[in-house]
Design a protein around this motif. Sequence first.
Motif, PDB file in Angstrom:
ATOM      1  N   ASN A   1      26.877 -25.374  52.406  1.00  0.00           N
ATOM      2  CA  ASN A   1      26.279 -26.340  53.324  1.00  0.00           C
ATOM      3  C   ASN A   1      24.801 -26.551  53.030  1.00  0.00           C
TER       4      ASN A   1
ATOM      5  N   LEU B   1      24.543 -28.697  50.194  1.00  0.00           N
ATOM      6  CA  LEU B   1      24.907 -30.044  50.621  1.00  0.00           C
ATOM      7  C   LEU B   1      23.706 -30.767  51.223  1.00  0.00           C
TER       8      LEU B   1
ATOM      9  N   GLN C   1      22.116 -34.203  50.075  1.00  0.00           N
ATOM     10  CA  GLN C   1      21.986 -35.383  50.943  1.00  0.00           C
ATOM     11  C   GLN C   1      20.554 -35.885  51.058  1.00  0.00           C
TER      12      GLN C   1
ATOM     13  N   ASN D   1      22.495 -33.244  59.195  1.00  0.00           N
ATOM     14  CA  ASN D   1      23.619 -32.363  58.914  1.00  0.00           C
ATOM     15  C   ASN D   1      23.991 -31.544  60.163  1.00  0.00           C
TER      16      ASN D   1
ATOM     17  N   ASP E   1      25.568 -33.588  62.957  1.00  0.00           N
ATOM     18  CA  ASP E   1      26.957 -33.936  62.620  1.00  0.00           C
ATOM     19  C   ASP E   1      27.853 -32.725  62.862  1.00  0.00           C
ATOM     20  N   ILE E   2      27.397 -31.580  62.397  1.00  0.00           N
ATOM     21  CA  ILE E   2      28.207 -30.363  62.532  1.00  0.00           C
ATOM     22  C   ILE E   2      28.394 -29.992  64.001  1.00  0.00           C
TER      23      ILE E   2
ATOM     24  N   GLU F   1      26.422 -37.057  69.347  1.00  0.00           N
ATOM     25  CA  GLU F   1      26.575 -38.504  69.161  1.00  0.00           C
ATOM     26  C   GLU F   1      25.382 -39.089  68.396  1.00  0.00           C
ATOM     27  N   SER F   2      25.655 -40.157  67.638  1.00  0.00           N
ATOM     28  CA  SER F   2      24.619 -40.690  66.763  1.00  0.00           C
ATOM     29  C   SER F   2      23.398 -41.217  67.504  1.00  0.00           C
TER      30      SER F   2
ATOM     31  N   LYS G   1      28.905 -48.540  67.179  1.00  0.00           N
ATOM     32  CA  LYS G   1      29.301 -48.273  68.551  1.00  0.00           C
ATOM     33  C   LYS G   1      29.154 -49.506  69.447  1.00  0.00           C
TER      34      LYS G   1
ATOM     35  N   GLU H   1      37.288 -35.009  64.738  1.00  0.00           N
ATOM     36  CA  GLU H   1      35.967 -35.611  64.894  1.00  0.00           C
ATOM     37  C   GLU H   1      36.116 -37.117  64.963  1.00  0.00           C
ATOM     38  N   ARG H   2      35.220 -37.774  65.687  1.00  0.00           N
ATOM     39  CA  ARG H   2      35.073 -39.227  65.548  1.00  0.00           C
ATOM     40  C   ARG H   2      33.625 -39.599  65.768  1.00  0.00           C
ATOM     41  N   LYS H   3      33.085 -40.353  64.825  1.00  0.00           N
ATOM     42  CA  LYS H   3      31.674 -40.711  64.880  1.00  0.00           C
ATOM     43  C   LYS H   3      31.459 -41.963  64.046  1.00  0.00           C
ATOM     44  N   THR H   4      30.377 -42.679  64.322  1.00  0.00           N
ATOM     45  CA  THR H   4      30.144 -43.923  63.591  1.00  0.00           C
ATOM     46  C   THR H   4      29.434 -43.691  62.262  1.00  0.00           C
TER      47      THR H   4
ATOM     48  N   LEU I   1      28.440 -38.264  56.244  1.00  0.00           N
ATOM     49  CA  LEU I   1      29.144 -37.800  57.442  1.00  0.00           C
ATOM     50  C   LEU I   1      30.367 -36.971  57.059  1.00  0.00           C
TER      51      LEU I   1
ATOM     52  N   ASN J   1      29.532 -33.576  55.736  1.00  0.00           N
ATOM     53  CA  ASN J   1      29.198 -32.638  56.806  1.00  0.00           C
ATOM     54  C   ASN J   1      30.451 -32.143  57.517  1.00  0.00           C
TER      55      ASN J   1
END
Lengths: 335, 334
Positions: free
Chosen positions: A52, A55, A59, A303, A306-307, A311-312, B161, B189-192, B203, B206
Amino acid sequence: MTSPTLSVKRISFQKYGIIIAFLALCALVSAICQIKVMQGVWPVNVFLTVNNLMLILHQISVNGILAVGMTFVVISAGIDLSVGSVLAFSGMMAASFATRSTGVTPWSGVYFVAFPLLAALFTGALCGLVNGLIVSRFRIQPFIATLGMLLAARGLTMAVTGGNPISALSPEFRWFGTGRIFDTLPVPVVFLAIVFALAWVLLNKTVFGRYVYAVGGNEKSARTSGVNTTSVLTWTYIFAGFLSGVAGIILTAKTGSAQTSAGTSYELDAIAAVVIGGASLAGGVGRLTGTFFGALIIGVMNNGLDILGVESFYQSIIKGALIVLAVIIDSRRQA
Amino acid sequence: MRLKLIGASLTLASSLMLSAAVAQADPVRVAFLMYGNKAEFVQLMERYAKEHPAVVSGDVILTMYDGRYDASVQNDQGQMAVNTMQDAIVINPMDYEANIDVVTMANDAGIPIVVTNARLNTTEMTSEVVSDDVQGGYLEAKAVMEKLGCKGNVVIIEGPKGGSGEIQRGEGNMKAIGECPEGQVTVLERKTANWSRAEALDLMQNWLSKHPGQINGVIGQNDEMALGAIEAIKSANLDVHDFAIAGVDGVTDALRAVKAGEMTSILQDARGQAQGSIDVALRAVKGADYQPESEIWAQYAGELSWDDGQAKRYDIPWTIVSNDNVDELLKDRK
């Protein structure tokens, strides 16, 4: 003018401050993961594995390379908003030489790699040259000059293919994004390391590097003490453009396709890395080690969030807060 | 020199008159409002619109507008189309709500307005020529479920989203997953990734890091993101063929990946949408005598009927891309 002892002290604080922030962030993400392990949600701490961490380096390679060029520009008291668009333009130029979709392959072997690379690096440097000349000769504010290039290079990217992406790139070219050295080290990470190492020498061990600081600290006094500020500024933007070309090669090779929307708003992440790394947008101040850790912090955040399944939109909020916080800390320290 | 110039301009003028005479006396002027032009799919729509037989023959003068991914820019362009007295407007809207203005403007001016590709939250338009995103999302998730035998862990890479694409394809995704026996399939998982290949690559990397050896299927709400996931799997030194992966749209790279056995793609027919909407717009301008000129109506005979161009909504069917039809589709992309 600050006394030499004071400036050494400040720099060392700057250096360790960012490393402490980085380690704290890693510890935080890792601790939350560890709690999940203890709760029995996960079998192992997935954040803290060699894979990781490698990674994360993988990235940040594109943003890291852009941020190196941005560091030079910011130290020279400028800004380069065009790096994302120039990345896309360079990537498109590279892809147009590296594609096999046309079915015509007039060259093979080494040329399949050499032409795309040269095309991207030349394109990047040329865009940088235009930026540099507009800033240094026409005395246009860097924000405006590079905003112009942001739009123009994006338009040129689309003009190359009439808006279409270029795919089916040769495996030789794709090695720059997907290859591994000794089967372990991703090629983009190697490039990131080489770029940082060479740039560090350029900034800290050469006359040119000193001049970049001098021009950014006080252009007028730099000029009166005999520095050719026009040439220093021009080369600074050429360097940033050239590195956008390098980043364009890596991103295109990584995704396997040159897209007209590639690199959109990447300039913001590059600026964020530089600012979090302690450089001042007023010029004259900044370090590549700071930028490196700035890029790492952004990478760990993306990272880690996401892990952790955040939420974005929270990701955006946290990044925004971090940038402002970094500048507040920096300005209070310098005050 | 001057004589030459006059000669040249005379030739030019006469050739212009000639071409005007060849075309019908009164060409129909159609404004085609695209939300943007930076992706392969929108490029394809543009190309197919220009290839509509009526455009090629000169019966229609098509003006393409690039909305630059900004709903307010698109509204301004709608106003411009009204002001320049176009005979009909076709819009591929950026925003589900904000671009309703264009429909209102066109209706106020008495100009037929056809919505294509994306949706608008109104029923005031002349007609819609779209593909049902719920169905598209259902078909791609169904393909993944079938390959997994309704057993395993999947991840869903979502569109931006709150957009209609993300909401409706997501609804279709869950519908297909819901048809599997309960407890057999887990959405890990679910993400944009905002329709972007580069974002989806990071994504998915990860997620692979977080769930080593546990992810069996990837549902990308468009092809680009599914392709990003494929790159992530390759970069982790895993075998793509061990995963069930699907996307929506049928972009060229996805077709190539289907051919390589790496994924399933659900083709959204850019030609059906672009040319179908032009036919419907022409019917509204020219009246009941108008017969549709695009070959899509023959192609989809039985699934899609012309209904004298008067239907409120035309659902252009999706096509599941498989080894049987992929070569045919790739041929069309040159």
